[in-house]
Write an enzyme that holds these catalytic residues in place. Structure first.
Site, PDB file in Angstrom:
ATOM      1  N   ASP A  24       0.864  -1.185   0.000  1.00  0.00           N
ATOM      2  CA  ASP A  24       0.000   0.000   0.000  1.00  0.00           C
ATOM      3  C   ASP A  24       0.898   1.231   0.000  1.00  0.00           C
ATOM      4  OD1 ASP A  24      -2.769   1.302   0.547  1.00  0.00           O
ATOM      5  OD2 ASP A  24      -1.482   2.138   2.104  1.00  0.00           O
ATOM      6  N   GLU A  26       0.924   5.583   0.604  1.00  0.00           N
ATOM      7  CA  GLU A  26       0.243   6.797   1.036  1.00  0.00           C
ATOM      8  C   GLU A  26       0.805   7.947   0.218  1.00  0.00           C
ATOM      9  OE1 GLU A  26      -2.335   7.057   3.026  1.00  0.00           O
ATOM     10  OE2 GLU A  26      -2.297   4.876   3.341  1.00  0.00           O
ATOM     11  N   HIS A 170      -5.059   4.637   7.487  1.00  0.00           N
ATOM     12  CA  HIS A 170      -4.459   5.300   6.330  1.00  0.00           C
ATOM     13  C   HIS A 170      -2.943   5.429   6.506  1.00  0.00           C
ATOM     14  CE1 HIS A 170      -8.226   6.198   4.301  1.00  0.00           C
ATOM     15  NE2 HIS A 170      -8.712   6.566   5.466  1.00  0.00           N
ATOM     16  N   ASP A 175      -2.676  -0.516   6.875  1.00  0.00           N
ATOM     17  CA  ASP A 175      -3.709  -0.784   5.866  1.00  0.00           C
ATOM     18  C   ASP A 175      -3.465  -2.107   5.150  1.00  0.00           C
ATOM     19  OD1 ASP A 175      -4.760   1.612   6.602  1.00  0.00           O
ATOM     20  OD2 ASP A 175      -4.542   2.604   4.667  1.00  0.00           O
TER      21      ASP A 175
END
Length: 426
Positions: A24, A26, A170, A175
């Site tokens: 993931d 950000e 987040h 996540d």
């Protein structure tokens, strides 16, 4: 500086070429509208057990931290300018990220349209060839197709809330682990819905830490289920309404470990399934809406007699009062609807198949005037003409459902025997 969890990125010699890399990113959106990478997190899992093998996460310092980390970004994910000011630029962690991702199966939520694109763009900016996946598992379209819209918009936050996993943070590594947990939960629910083993539906301390049973009255002697001689076997456990005692109907909630309750309507210790002959079809096959796989959702609406109305009304009221689904915020959908003075129910006809081929999960037969029963294998338009204005013998199960907006009981047709129409005679 790069931040790694206690199980950091594996060395090349230890790398499992068959692993699945869940990752993931950000990001923040610059005033010009371009996304910049702020954090990368990955967990490599064993494909056979989904057990975590290694993990890694790092902040990434963009070219202009002041422009990248705005107040809105910090409020969303807690990543502040100070946090990334001392982080390495992407060039310094590119080797580690490449070593984690290249040649493995990639997995993540909306990974195909977002996360993988961000990684490839980051490598392109430093003039390096990007890592390439062996394959991709994007859990957003996968779960939307297989799990349906029961979790609302199917975003990670909505799925986490549906399964009671807490708030989405987040942050990349958090996540990723939430994504893995959601995938496990969804897979378990789909497995139980597709083929619940018989022992799962019975109270057994080896399987359940507890059970809630809501019953009405005392248990009575077991009645003989309806025996069906014509057609295929497997329909001996369907009860006629007159052979069902409402005093023996109960709601059983089996607590399946951490995966939440599964609610079953039982009659004398077995899932309640009903048979009723000669039901008049009020509305033929409806196929207006597609299911989560894009196939038409088929159903018919039939008038029901007083004895079946009594049984189904009791089940509906008991489930509304007693099942966990009724305790949620979803609106309870009445099982029986009336057209004038006639009570009616909707019978769902499940379908399966691929492409242009549609197969019915419901066994369907036609009863000839000579009493011979023959199987029906026709397309939807032909099936609609057979049902319109006809009578049908129905074998169906009762299933409690709970979607974000509504809950209730659906009636799933296991077998339908259509009566011979007089206008078919030559």
């Amino acid at each position: 500086m790069a931040q790694a969890s206690s199980s950091s990125a594996p060395a090349a010699a230890e790398r499992d070429e068959h692993g699945i890399a869940f990752f993931d990113v950000e990001t923040s959106v610059l005033p010009a509208g371009r996304c910049v990478l702020l954090e990368f997190g990955a967990v490599v899992v064993c494909p056979r057990t989904l057990v975590e093998v290694s993990s890694f996460s790092t902040f990434v310092r963009p070219a202009d931290p002041d422009a990248a980390v705005l107040a809105t970004t910090a409020r969303c994910n807690g990543i502040t300018r100070d946090a990334i000011a001392t982080a390495p630029p992407f060039r310094d962690v590119a080797d580690i990220i490449y070593g984690i991702l290249h040649g493995l199966v990639w997995a993540g939520h909306n990974i195909m349209k977002f996360d993988s694109m961000i990684i490839w763009e980051a490598f392109a900016e430093i003039g390096r060839a990007p890592p390439q996946p062996k394959g991709m598992i994007d859990t957003l379209p996968l779960l939307t197709q297989q799990f349906g819209r029961r979790a609302g918009d199917m975003k990670m936050a909505s799925l986490a809330n549906y399964f009671g996993l807490g708030r989405q943070k987040h942050r990349s590594l958090d996540d990723v682990r939430m994504n893995i947990d959601v995938l496990k939960y969804c897979a378990t629910v789909l497995f139980l819905e597709a083929s619940p083993p018989l022992e799962v539906l019975k109270p057994d301390e080896a399987y359940f830490p507890g059970e809630l049973v809501v019953s009405h009255g005392e248990e009575m002697m077991l009645e003989t289920a309806l025996q069906i001689d014509a057609g295929p076997s497997g329909y001996s456990e369907f009860f006629e309404p007159d052979n069902v005692s409402t005093e023996c109907i109960k709601i059983t909630v089996a607590l399946l470990h951490q995966f939440g309750p599964r609610t079953v309507i039982q009659h004398k210790g077995a899932p309640l399934q009903l048979y009723c002959a000669g039901l008049s079809v009020r509305f033929g096959v409806g196929s207006r809406y597609p299911d989560r796989a894009g196939r038409p959702k088929l159903n018919i609406v039939v008038d029901i007699p007083e004895n079946l109305t009594k049984v189904l009304s009791f089940c509906d009221d008991l489930a509304k009062r007693s099942s966990p689904e009724a305790c949620n915020n979803s609106e309870w959908t009445p099982l029986i609807k009336r057209y004038g003075s006639h009570p009616t129910i909707r019978l769902k006809i499940p379908t399966n198949g691929n492409g242009d081929t549609t197969a019915y999960a419901t066994d369907m037969y036609q009863k000839g005037r000579d009493g011979v029963i023959s199987k029906i294998e026709v397309d939807v338009p032909e099936l609609d003409s057979l049902f319109q204005g006809n009578k049908v013998d129905a074998f169906f199960s009762l299933e409690i459902f709970d979607y974000p907006q509504k809950a209730g009981i659906r009636l799933v047709a296991k077998r339908l025997d259509l009566h011979f129409k007089q206008w078919h005679q030559i």
